[in-house]
Design an enzyme around this catalytic site. Structure first.
Site, PDB file in Angstrom:
ATOM      1  N   CYS A 159       0.465  -1.262  -0.087  1.00 13.99           N
ATOM      2  CA  CYS A 159      -0.393  -0.236   0.342  1.00 13.99           C
ATOM      3  C   CYS A 159       1.012   0.865   0.247  1.00 13.99           C
ATOM      4  CB  CYS A 159      -1.131   0.018   1.200  1.00 13.99           C
ATOM      5  SG  CYS A 159      -0.225   0.060   2.594  1.00 13.99           S
ATOM      6  N   GLU A 173      -2.120   0.995  -4.260  1.00 13.86           N
ATOM      7  CA  GLU A 173      -2.113  -0.276  -4.466  1.00 13.86           C
ATOM      8  C   GLU A 173      -1.226  -0.864  -4.982  1.00 13.86           C
ATOM      9  OE1 GLU A 173      -3.085  -2.993  -0.571  1.00 13.86           O
ATOM     10  OE2 GLU A 173      -3.669  -0.800  -1.564  1.00 13.86           O
TER      11      GLU A 173
END
Length: 371
Positions: A328, A362
């Site tokens: 992330c 992401e």
């Protein structure tokens, strides 16, 4: 997506770019970051452009007009009072304004309410957490039960040192991956992926890469409630997964039962502790009954927090033949890839747009040990 609050609400900071332009910009940034390690194409996995967010948290703002949902202003100076929020799931959208109306019209529900959190599932279930600066009593509980019935939602009340659960404290998610439905219990205030459509694509991508590059038995670190672990377990004979959160481990075991999965050993321990166990430096009662030496651990998946992997975990992960890395924070991903550069090659990379209209990305990367 169009929203009357673009340019003011801090939730969507890329309001001045169309969605396709956002994706091109993000891929360009990720390509530049990964250039020292990967020269191939970065696959894009876009998000639905509205109704994509299964979690939402709102401040409650009070003025002479009553109670309002509020989000921090884009310039971080004050708040924006919301009249719409098209990024949230249809299940949340169908309930959030009715709840606000009820809180404005009922002293028991509205008094000293300072925040509302929503958690939804693709099944249509919604869990609402109402946050208060006062003790919740039987009168509040009676009103909240009536509201839960009207909204067809589960409600939890929280104040300092108090938690009132009126029904279940979870929603049951159903994700389709490669033609199969996987079910998960998502508990209140536990980590869950915020974008179900993109989450399904991430799981499918991980399964595709594991099928192509995976070897031996499978290990997952930072396993959460089994989001990746459970589908990936169908590709391996034996699986061991670690997670530090006691609530997440409980949910992961419940999710195994929901999906009829029996080949995963979930262990509550940190990655540092698991490293010590694998290296034989310490014995843990939490591993009682698990024959670590009997595992042929060659494939690992990591989905760490934004800080990435610590030094000990990087050392552990570097011992695997195949590394599936979900990140992330591409900047800490790059730092970690540098530590694997002497032994592994990046053979696949993808961008998953979990957070449309924001600069957040992401990323997924597959590393295979160099022969």
């Amino acid at each position: 997506m169009t929203c009357r609050h673009f340019g003011a609400c801090g939730s969507c900071s890329l309001f001045d770019l169309g969605y396709d332009a956002q994706l091109v910009s993000k891929r360009g940034e990720l390509e530049a970051l990964l250039a020292p390690f990967y020269k191939g194409e970065i696959a894009l996995h876009p998000s639905p452009q509205e109704g994509y967010r299964a979690r939402a948290e709102y401040k409650i703002y009070r003025d002479e007009g009553g109670l309002h949902y509020a989000m921090r202003h884009l310039d971080k100076r004050g708040f924006v009072l919301l009249e719409e929020c098209p990024m949230v799931s249809p299940a949340i959208e169908a309930r959030m304004w009715r709840l606000l109306e009820a809180a404005n019209g009922d002293e028991e529900l509205g008094r000293r309410l300072f925040g509302v959190e929503y958690l939804s599932a693709t099944t249509g279930e919604v869990l609402v957490t109402m946050l208060y600066h006062r003790r919740l009593d039987e009168a509040w509980e009676a009103r909240a039960r009536e509201l839960a019935e009207r909204l067809d939602a589960k409600i939890i009340g929280r104040s300092r040192g108090q938690k009132v659960v009126l029904q279940d404290e979870y929603v049951t998610e159903a994700l389709e991956v490669e033609g199969r439905i996987y079910r998960y219990r998502h508990y209140e205030q536990s980590f869950t992926q915020p974008n179900p459509a993109v989450n399904s694509r991430m799981i499918g991508w991980a399964m595709e890469q594991a099928r192509r590059y995976g070897r031996g038995d499978f290990c997952e670190l930072y396993a959460g409630a089994g989001n990746f672990t459970i589908p990936l377990s169908t590709l391996f004979g034996r699986v061991i997964a670690t997670e530090i959160s006691k609530r997440s481990i409980q949910a992961a075991k419940e999710n195994c039962a929901l999906n009829g999965v029996e080949n995963i050993a979930f262990v509550r321990m940190s990655s540092e502790e698991f490293t010590e166990a694998l290296e034989g430096k310490r014995e843990f009662t939490r591993l009682r009954g698990i024959d670590l030496a009997g595992y042929d651990l060659q494939t690992v998946l990591v989905d760490p927090p934004r800080a990435g992997l610590d030094e000990g975990t990087r050392r552990l992960v570097s011992g695997f033949e195949t590394i599936l890395y979900i990140s992330c924070n591409p900047h800490t991903l790059v730092r970690d890839l540098e530590s694997f550069g002497a032994t592994h090659d990046v053979v696949q990379a993808s961008l998953f747009d979990q957070f449309p209209y924001t600069p957040h990305m992401e990323a997924g990367a597959v590393l295979v040990r160099r022969r």
